[in-house]
Scaffold this active site. Structure first.
Site, PDB file in Angstrom:
ATOM      1  NE  ARG A 169       2.697 -28.757  29.620  1.00  0.00           N
ATOM      2  CZ  ARG A 169       3.815 -28.413  30.261  1.00  0.00           C
ATOM      3  NH1 ARG A 169       3.785 -28.170  31.576  1.00  0.00           N
ATOM      4  NH2 ARG A 169       4.955 -28.331  29.616  1.00  0.00           N
ATOM      5  CG  ASP A 454       9.630 -25.762  29.215  1.00  0.00           C
ATOM      6  OD1 ASP A 454      10.022 -24.842  29.973  1.00  0.00           O
ATOM      7  OD2 ASP A 454       8.905 -26.682  29.618  1.00  0.00           O
TER       8      ASP A 454
END
Length: 541
Positions: A169, A454
């Protein structure tokens, strides 16, 4: 290789790193420079288009499925490309940053897929950007290991057995890589830097292994942005000299605008698409960001009170499953972020039950796989999907034609029977400060209160604080959400952290800076689209 490469990019404001020449070779930088030259102007126009669309949402407080693409949605004949063998079975995917220990543990975890994260779980220090790429190169050559100096424990890839398939990603379109600049002084988008370096060094090796190159695409807001990615893929494959359609991409549907364009996003990427993913925290953050002018109707309660069983979240996830299976794509469920405790079996028991129920629901709804944040959760999630899938690699034959979702269902936030609480405000401040402090030190995946958090965590935390203040929310204890209240709660949190860590450890951290940044992005009258834009300017390294 194709046409003559432009001059390599300049590396600025960055101290040399060990082995960086393996990543930042002239040939690799020439490829990234060409990506930048060809595609950054389109990226810039699409970012401006985001702002225009946000202004329209502010005016109408509404969204709808695009009229101009109705024919694509009505055409039942098209499908995405068949999944390659390495992506047929995705029943459990583990996520995490590409640091050395995580790389080894994720590949060994027993999960079918590892989302190697250069985005929300990675603070983009120059060291993280470069060493993350090195770790990928080393992993695919099976020459990666790690020794923890603190514990003395060693980590190495299993000599036998199947390793997880890597799906990388890159950063979203909105972030730049300040350390890579073209001759005109412009910074390369982080998305193109991350994608370009990874693809250049690993594409052929992954093809030889039968495992890639595969990507997760974050923060997509429209099918126009998916079209840009598709054009990047077409150019990259031609430049390297690999067959068209070799790349596969899974798009995170983690913005409210993308939820109205799922079929169009798959259509634009159809020769490269492999699926869609339901990303919870960024999705809620996107709802707050886009409908922050909508008044009480769009006020979300505490983030932990918004479960995937909320009606508007059910509409989102069920529409995703139906869309994916209609078009032959994988539907991948959301994150189980619990971090097992080594000290409290009862905490683990309760949390594992919640994870199991969540994964049982996703499997029963038709998802083909789901995410976990810790290796200990792999068998829990695996059991849920094994029970539904058995020996089948997926359940794309479940078309979910029973699902009917109207445009208003996706934004029916007021259907929730919950309200913001004072405890929710305290938690938003606590988690926001603790996460930002770690991010400023270069740590993007952080265990906070038994959950792996996150950057999406910090975004929803600061956005809810902003929304509650501007909506004049009154909590159950009679206190109104105000800037003054938030400052008081934040000051109390700093005192609590100091008492917890001690003066020396507190002073060695970035706690005051994190406190100040959270208050800035939560209390400023002008809402900032992404807190990481401000945070990146303060990030060292």
């Amino acid at each position: 290789m194709s046409a003559p490469a432009p001059s390599p990019l300049a590396i600025v404001a960055a101290d040399p790193l060990p082995r960086q020449e393996e990543v930042l070779s002239d040939a690799a930088l020439a490829f990234v420079a060409e990506l930048h030259r060809r595609f950054t102007p389109r990226r810039d126009k699409l970012l401006a288009r985001r702002a225009e669309r946000r202004a329209e949402i502010a005016r109408t407080c509404a969204l709808d499925f695009p009229r101009e693409t109705a024919a694509i949605r009505a055409d039942d004949s098209w499908r995405v490309a068949p999944a390659p063998k390495a992506l047929e079975d995705r029943r459990v995917e583990i996520t995490g940053p590409a640091d050395r220990r995580m790389t080894v543990n994720a590949l060994n975890s027993g999960a079918r897929v590892w989302l190697a994260d250069f985005e929300d779980a990675s603070a983009p220090t120059w060291a993280n950007v470069v060493t993350g790429q090195l770790n990928m190169i080393d992993a695919f050559r099976r020459r990666i290991d790690f020794a923890d100096e603190r514990t003395g424990k060693s980590y190495a890839l299993k000599p036998d057995g199947e390793l997880a398939t890597v799906v990388m990603r890159p950063r979203g379109w909105h972030l730049s890589e300040r350390h890579l600049r073209a001759a005109d002084g412009s910074a390369v988008p982080g998305a193109l830097a991350d994608f370009g370096l990874y693809f250049f060094h690993n594409a052929q090796r992954l093809i030889d292994l039968g495992k890639g190159p595969y990507f997760y695409l974050p923060k997509t807001e429209s099918y126009h942005e998916a079209r840009l990615w598709n054009d990047v893929f077409l150019f990259a494959q031609e430049y390297i000299g690999i067959p068209r359609g070799t790349i596969r991409a899974t798009v995170l549907i983690e913005t409210i605008t993308a939820a109205y364009e799922m079929e169009e996003i798959l259509y634009e990427l159809r020769e490269h698409a492999s699926g869609l993913n339901a990303g919870r925290w960024d999705y809620l953050f996107s709802i707050v960001k886009n409908f922050r002018d909508g008044g009480e109707r769009f006020v979300l309660p505490d983030r932990n009170a918004v479960t995937m069983t909320a009606p508007f979240m059910r509409a989102y996830t069920e529409l995703l499953v139906r869309t994916c299976h209609k078009r032959g794509a994988h539907a991948i469920g959301g994150m189980a972020a619990f971090i097992p405790s080594r000290r409290d079996p009862e905490v683990n028991r309760v949390a594992f039950e919640k994870v199991r129920a969540d994964k049982d629901r996703e499997a029963a709804d038709g998802f083909d796989g789901s995410w976990v944040a810790h290796p200990d959760l792999v068998p829990v999630a695996m059991a849920s999907f094994d029970a539904i899938l058995g020996e089948r690699p997926h359940q794309k034959d479940r078309l979910r034609e029973d699902v009917e979702v109207a445009a208003g269902d996706l934004i029916a936030v007021d259907s929730l029977d919950a309200a913001p609480t004072y405890g929710g405000l305290r938690n938003a401040v606590q988690v926001g400060v603790r996460y930002i402090e770690a991010w400023l030190r270069g740590v993007g995946a952080v265990a906070i209160f038994d959950l792996m958090e996150d950057a999406a965590t910090a975004e929803i935390s600061r956005s809810q604080i902003w929304q509650w203040i501007n909506a004049g929310v009154v909590f159950e204890n009679g206190e109104r959400a105000t800037a003054e209240l938030v400052r008081r709660v934040a000051a109390d949190e700093l005192d609590a952290v100091r008492a917890e860590l001690g003066d020396a450890a507190f002073a060695a951290g970035s706690w005051r800076e994190a406190h100040d940044l959270l208050l800035k992005v939560a209390l400023d009258e002008t809402y900032e689209d992404f807190l990481t834009l401000s945070a990146y300017e303060r990030l060292t390294g």
